[in-house]
Design a protein around this motif. Sequence first.
Motif, PDB file in Angstrom:
ATOM      1  N   ALA A 260       0.830  -1.200   0.000  1.00 29.84           N
ATOM      2  CA  ALA A 260       0.000   0.000   0.000  1.00 29.84           C
ATOM      3  C   ALA A 260       0.870   1.258   0.000  1.00 29.84           C
ATOM      4  N   GLU A 261       1.950   1.216   0.784  1.00 32.82           N
ATOM      5  CA  GLU A 261       2.873   2.352   0.825  1.00 32.82           C
ATOM      6  C   GLU A 261       3.504   2.580  -0.552  1.00 32.82           C
ATOM      7  N   LEU A 262       3.911   1.513  -1.215  1.00 31.05           N
ATOM      8  CA  LEU A 262       4.513   1.634  -2.550  1.00 31.05           C
ATOM      9  C   LEU A 262       3.500   2.133  -3.577  1.00 31.05           C
ATOM     10  N   LEU A 263       2.256   1.680  -3.465  1.00 31.03           N
ATOM     11  CA  LEU A 263       1.206   2.137  -4.380  1.00 31.03           C
ATOM     12  C   LEU A 263       0.962   3.636  -4.227  1.00 31.03           C
ATOM     13  N   GLN A 264       1.060   4.128  -3.002  1.00 30.53           N
ATOM     14  CA  GLN A 264       0.752   5.518  -2.723  1.00 30.53           C
ATOM     15  C   GLN A 264       1.917   6.465  -2.976  1.00 30.53           C
ATOM     16  N   THR A 265       3.131   5.959  -2.911  1.00 31.30           N
ATOM     17  CA  THR A 265       4.294   6.861  -2.935  1.00 31.30           C
ATOM     18  C   THR A 265       5.235   6.647  -4.113  1.00 31.30           C
ATOM     19  N   THR A 266       4.985   5.641  -4.948  1.00 33.67           N
ATOM     20  CA  THR A 266       5.873   5.386  -6.093  1.00 33.67           C
ATOM     21  C   THR A 266       5.039   5.169  -7.355  1.00 33.67           C
ATOM     22  N   ASP A 267       5.747   5.116  -8.482  1.00 30.30           N
ATOM     23  CA  ASP A 267       5.100   4.815  -9.766  1.00 30.30           C
ATOM     24  C   ASP A 267       5.416   3.391 -10.217  1.00 30.30           C
ATOM     25  N   LEU A 268       5.878   2.548  -9.287  1.00 28.49           N
ATOM     26  CA  LEU A 268       6.182   1.166  -9.642  1.00 28.49           C
ATOM     27  C   LEU A 268       4.945   0.463 -10.202  1.00 28.49           C
ATOM     28  N   THR A 269       5.189  -0.426 -11.167  1.00 26.52           N
ATOM     29  CA  THR A 269       4.074  -1.180 -11.728  1.00 26.52           C
ATOM     30  C   THR A 269       3.557  -2.188 -10.703  1.00 26.52           C
ATOM     31  N   LEU A 270       2.353  -2.659 -10.930  1.00 29.58           N
ATOM     32  CA  LEU A 270       1.765  -3.647 -10.025  1.00 29.58           C
ATOM     33  C   LEU A 270       2.599  -4.921 -10.001  1.00 29.58           C
ATOM     34  N   PHE A 271       3.175  -5.269 -11.146  1.00 25.86           N
ATOM     35  CA  PHE A 271       4.018  -6.461 -11.219  1.00 25.86           C
ATOM     36  C   PHE A 271       5.260  -6.290 -10.336  1.00 25.86           C
ATOM     37  N   ASP A 272       5.888  -5.117 -10.427  1.00 25.85           N
ATOM     38  CA  ASP A 272       7.084  -4.867  -9.616  1.00 25.85           C
ATOM     39  C   ASP A 272       6.760  -4.912  -8.122  1.00 25.85           C
ATOM     40  N   ILE A 273       5.634  -4.303  -7.754  1.00 28.98           N
ATOM     41  CA  ILE A 273       5.240  -4.286  -6.342  1.00 28.98           C
ATOM     42  C   ILE A 273       4.930  -5.693  -5.853  1.00 28.98           C
ATOM     43  N   SER A 274       4.232  -6.462  -6.661  1.00 27.12           N
ATOM     44  CA  SER A 274       3.893  -7.837  -6.257  1.00 27.12           C
ATOM     45  C   SER A 274       5.159  -8.668  -6.067  1.00 27.12           C
ATOM     46  N   GLU A 275       6.159  -8.487  -6.933  1.00 31.36           N
ATOM     47  CA  GLU A 275       7.426  -9.205  -6.776  1.00 31.36           C
ATOM     48  C   GLU A 275       8.147  -8.781  -5.502  1.00 31.36           C
ATOM     49  N   ARG A 276       8.180  -7.496  -5.231  1.00 28.57           N
ATOM     50  CA  ARG A 276       8.847  -6.997  -4.026  1.00 28.57           C
ATOM     51  C   ARG A 276       8.190  -7.527  -2.750  1.00 28.57           C
ATOM     52  N   CYS A 277       6.923  -7.830  -2.856  1.00 28.58           N
ATOM     53  CA  CYS A 277       6.179  -8.289  -1.690  1.00 28.58           C
ATOM     54  C   CYS A 277       6.011  -9.804  -1.640  1.00 28.58           C
ATOM     55  N   GLY A 278       6.748 -10.513  -2.485  1.00 29.39           N
ATOM     56  CA  GLY A 278       6.782 -11.965  -2.378  1.00 29.39           C
ATOM     57  C   GLY A 278       5.760 -12.729  -3.179  1.00 29.39           C
ATOM     58  N   TYR A 279       5.172 -12.092  -4.195  1.00 33.13           N
ATOM     59  CA  TYR A 279       4.162 -12.779  -5.025  1.00 33.13           C
ATOM     60  C   TYR A 279       4.694 -12.939  -6.446  1.00 33.13           C
ATOM     61  N   GLN A 280       4.450 -14.106  -6.992  1.00 30.53           N
ATOM     62  CA  GLN A 280       4.965 -14.423  -8.313  1.00 30.53           C
ATOM     63  C   GLN A 280       4.012 -14.028  -9.430  1.00 30.53           C
ATOM     64  N   SER A 281       2.791 -13.682  -9.091  1.00 35.96           N
ATOM     65  CA  SER A 281       1.836 -13.278 -10.130  1.00 35.96           C
ATOM     66  C   SER A 281       0.990 -12.123  -9.623  1.00 35.96           C
ATOM     67  N   GLU A 282       0.577 -11.268 -10.541  1.00 30.04           N
ATOM     68  CA  GLU A 282      -0.278 -10.146 -10.173  1.00 30.04           C
ATOM     69  C   GLU A 282      -1.615 -10.631  -9.646  1.00 30.04           C
ATOM     70  N   ALA A 283      -2.112 -11.709 -10.209  1.00 26.68           N
ATOM     71  CA  ALA A 283      -3.423 -12.230  -9.797  1.00 26.68           C
ATOM     72  C   ALA A 283      -3.410 -12.641  -8.326  1.00 26.68           C
ATOM     73  N   ALA A 284      -2.357 -13.375  -7.946  1.00 31.08           N
ATOM     74  CA  ALA A 284      -2.248 -13.802  -6.546  1.00 31.08           C
ATOM     75  C   ALA A 284      -2.093 -12.601  -5.622  1.00 31.08           C
ATOM     76  N   PHE A 285      -1.339 -11.619  -6.081  1.00 35.61           N
ATOM     77  CA  PHE A 285      -1.132 -10.414  -5.271  1.00 35.61           C
ATOM     78  C   PHE A 285      -2.440  -9.641  -5.109  1.00 35.61           C
ATOM     79  N   ARG A 286      -3.178  -9.454  -6.204  1.00 38.43           N
ATOM     80  CA  ARG A 286      -4.445  -8.725  -6.132  1.00 38.43           C
ATOM     81  C   ARG A 286      -5.407  -9.379  -5.144  1.00 38.43           C
ATOM     82  N   LYS A 287      -5.467 -10.707  -5.214  1.00 35.96           N
ATOM     83  CA  LYS A 287      -6.379 -11.454  -4.337  1.00 35.96           C
ATOM     84  C   LYS A 287      -5.976 -11.272  -2.870  1.00 35.96           C
ATOM     85  N   ALA A 288      -4.684 -11.402  -2.595  1.00 39.57           N
ATOM     86  CA  ALA A 288      -4.196 -11.263  -1.218  1.00 39.57           C
ATOM     87  C   ALA A 288      -4.395  -9.833  -0.717  1.00 39.57           C
ATOM     88  N   PHE A 289      -4.136  -8.847  -1.559  1.00 40.94           N
ATOM     89  CA  PHE A 289      -4.271  -7.448  -1.180  1.00 40.94           C
ATOM     90  C   PHE A 289      -5.715  -7.135  -0.809  1.00 40.94           C
TER      91      PHE A 289
END
Length: 305
Positions: A260-289
Amino acid sequence: MFRSIFMHTDALSDILKWLRLKAEVYLHTDFQGCWAVDTSGSRSVPFHLVHSGRSWLHLQDEAPRLLSAGDLVIFPHDAQHYLSSESHCPNAELVDQTMAQLGAPAQGEVTGLTCGHFMFENKADWPLLDSLPAVIVLELSDTSRLGNTRALLQLLIAELEEQGAGASLAVDYLAHVLFIHILRSQLEKGLPSGLLKALFSPQVGKALTLIHADIAKPWTLASLASAVGMSRAVFAAEFKSLTGKTAIAYLSEWRMLTAAELLQTTDLTLFDISERCGYQSEAAFRKAFKHVTGKTPGEVRRAAD
């Protein structure tokens, strides 16, 4: 022989950085005669140091307490309070009168007060202070303990008194360090449970540090337990007993708060954020978020614009 000390990140430092701890000293003055101050209601963590004289502390539904020179009082939950020259509880009129006449000559006993507050710029709920009492009084006049905290406050007072170049920033940074000393003092007194106690627990604290140091790592209950030298069952029980949640739930929540902090303060893509947070796919990250925060990543990013 020279000794080398290498600094490593720890969970408390990481949490305070994420919460964006701010500290400010906004008043350093002498009060004389009949006076009262009330700094509650600011939705922060007020603190007062009696650096000379004495003061009465008034809290709702409690007997007044006499504070002496060297006493530091902190209100972790912004409890309603007055500090006053009077043993009976003052009123708002006396508070207004005191501030209106600040610095004017008066008669009577002199009390020196240094007032400030701690605050978190990141308003997300995180239970760091939940286990702390409504009021903390550190009696720094006791020379047998809290020596480093006393030395820190002496330096802070010297900066305030001398007003050298850079004093304003120096005072605020010293107040940051003071906050950590306050947390440590409460651990020494003993806390029954809570995140703060967990952070200072030898094994659970180490597990929290490991999580915060590398949230992208595919941690499991078994790998965390092994890393801190505990059996899986004992580690799981102790972690939940101290923090009130499972290790994996804590990991998931911290990952999503970081996201959430990265979404609010950076322009990183969703894929980059999901990788930084330990998720291998955007779909899994979206569901967990969505599961942890109740919002979609897009909603959080748009709200920050």
